[in-house]
Design an enzyme around this catalytic site. Structure first.
Site, PDB file in Angstrom:
ATOM      1  N   ARG A 239      -3.431  -2.940   9.046  1.00 39.69           N
ATOM      2  CA  ARG A 239      -3.541  -1.598   9.112  1.00 39.69           C
ATOM      3  C   ARG A 239      -2.954  -0.766  10.325  1.00 39.69           C
ATOM      4  O   ARG A 239      -4.055  -1.129  11.134  1.00 39.69           O
ATOM      5  CB  ARG A 239      -4.722  -1.306   7.892  1.00 39.69           C
ATOM      6  CG  ARG A 239      -4.849  -2.037   6.513  1.00 39.69           C
ATOM      7  CD  ARG A 239      -4.053  -0.965   5.884  1.00 39.69           C
ATOM      8  NE  ARG A 239      -3.911  -1.635   4.278  1.00 39.69           N
ATOM      9  CZ  ARG A 239      -2.355  -2.607   3.936  1.00 39.69           C
ATOM     10  NH1 ARG A 239      -1.844  -1.842   4.743  1.00 39.69           N
ATOM     11  NH2 ARG A 239      -3.230  -2.629   2.643  1.00 39.69           N
ATOM     12  N   GLU A 268       0.911   7.777   7.210  1.00 35.03           N
ATOM     13  CA  GLU A 268       2.134   6.725   6.944  1.00 35.03           C
ATOM     14  C   GLU A 268       2.875   8.268   5.334  1.00 35.03           C
ATOM     15  O   GLU A 268       1.853   8.738   4.884  1.00 35.03           O
ATOM     16  CB  GLU A 268       1.651   5.342   6.171  1.00 35.03           C
ATOM     17  CG  GLU A 268       1.635   4.869   6.792  1.00 35.03           C
ATOM     18  CD  GLU A 268       1.644   3.205   6.290  1.00 35.03           C
ATOM     19  OE1 GLU A 268       1.794   3.074   5.148  1.00 35.03           O
ATOM     20  OE2 GLU A 268       1.541   2.338   7.334  1.00 35.03           O
ATOM     21  N   HIS A 287       6.372  -0.669   7.187  1.00 41.19           N
ATOM     22  CA  HIS A 287       5.284  -0.556   6.445  1.00 41.19           C
ATOM     23  C   HIS A 287       6.164  -0.856   4.859  1.00 41.19           C
ATOM     24  O   HIS A 287       5.923  -0.924   3.844  1.00 41.19           O
ATOM     25  CB  HIS A 287       4.313  -0.001   4.750  1.00 41.19           C
ATOM     26  CG  HIS A 287       3.097  -0.221   4.918  1.00 41.19           C
ATOM     27  ND1 HIS A 287       1.952   0.090   5.227  1.00 41.19           N
ATOM     28  CD2 HIS A 287       2.445  -1.864   4.798  1.00 41.19           C
ATOM     29  CE1 HIS A 287       0.685  -0.538   4.042  1.00 41.19           C
ATOM     30  NE2 HIS A 287       1.416  -1.099   3.925  1.00 41.19           N
TER      31      HIS A 287
END
Length: 313
Positions: A239, A268, A287
């Site tokens: 993360r 994000e 991601h």
């Protein structure tokens, strides 16, 4: 008691591999005898059916939905992190998170490592210029063989990455909160340590792979990046809150580390104003390190095993 019906609301606007398809419904029903899978096309349909459902498969679940989910006993999500499920297990409710991501993420990490070590980015640049830059490229080439890899967060995913790196001849160090016995594939040179040993370990690290969950925040500080060899590459597939982005940018721009592969970020999508976009020797992936056409197939296989084993009860 066994689950007879399960409600599925798994759609994603950007990534096709994260959309539950008819073949996934058929696979789950075939793997769990007597199970009826009901697929919802949107959130309204899902919330309308939720009061009559005992089990649900979702990407996210809001706490307020429990008010109408009077018979809900089981929530399953393919996601590994707990970021999007706003409820906790307890009081007759079981919550199951995906644990199948390791092999997929490991492929991305190994690919990124080879991208840096084999100077593929330089080869592409020279190819565009139609240059046979044998000397220039050869000076940049390195190998995974005997490289020292430290994996910060040695859980399921970290272990899967390590297992796939071992055949390359890497020397492995797994760092986790509580030490556990070494996996069978470890050699005498490999080890599992706690973060208290970081100074010695980091100083000997060629590749630092961060696989920390979102619950673990701010672990990496400027002194951690400074302790790494200047030839070390950094990888983050956990993360984005494991460190301050500005600290990583400073480490890269100051040459304290050689490069970084980043799949996750504290914010994000990564803002266009982020300095990471223009920082040299950074490989950015939005991601997607676990994305594969087999993503939901692997999830269904894992979920079917849990249901058949009664792990939802």
């Amino acid at each position: 008691m066994s689950i007879k019906r399960i409600l599925v609301y798994l759609t994603h606007p950007h990534v096709d591999a994260w959309n539950f398809q008819p073949e996934h419904k058929a696979l789950l029903e075939s793997r769990v005898p007597g199970l009826k899978v009901e697929v919802c096309p949107n959130s309204k349909d899902f919330k309308d059916r939720l009061p009559q459902s005992e089990a649900a498969i979702v990407w996210f679940f809001k706490e307020k939905w429990l008010e109408s989910a009077i018979g809900l006993k089981f929530i399953a999500t393919p996601a590994a992190g707990k970021d999007w499920i706003e409820v906790e297990a307890g009081d007759g409710l079981q919550v199951s998170y995906g644990g199948f991501h390791g092999s997929l993420i490991a492929e991305s990490v190994v690919g990124a490592m080879l991208y840096f070590l084999k100077a593929f980015h330089l080869s592409v640049a020279m190819q565009k210029q139609k240059k046979w830059a044998r000397v220039k490229i050869s000076e940049k080439l390195k190998s995974l063989y005997k490289s020292r890899v430290t994996i910060l967060g040695f859980g399921k995913i970290g272990n899967a990455i390590a297992e796939r790196l071992k055949p390359f001849g890497c020397i492995l160090t797994g760092i986790k909160r509580n030490p556990t016995p070494a996996p069978a594939y470890f050699s005498d040179a490999d080890r599992i340590l706690t973060i208290e040993n970081w100074q010695t370990v980091f100083a000997e690290t060629d590749h630092l792979i961060c696989v920390l969950p979102g619950e673990v925040s701010g672990v990496l500080k400027p002194e951690h990046f400074k302790a790494l060899p200047k030839s070390c590459y950094f990888y983050n597939v956990g993360r984005g809150n494991a460190y301050q982005e500005s600290d990583l940018v400073e480490a890269l721009q100051a040459g304290e580390i050689a490069g970084a592969y980043l799949d996750v970020f504290e914010e994000e999508p990564l803002p266009e104003t982020s300095q990471l976009w223009e920082t040299e020797n950074v490989l950015i992936q939005p991601h997607l390190s676990a994305v594969s056409p087999q993503y939901l197939e692997l999830f269904v296989d894992e979920l079917a095993e849990k249901i058949n084993a009664g792990e939802y009860e």
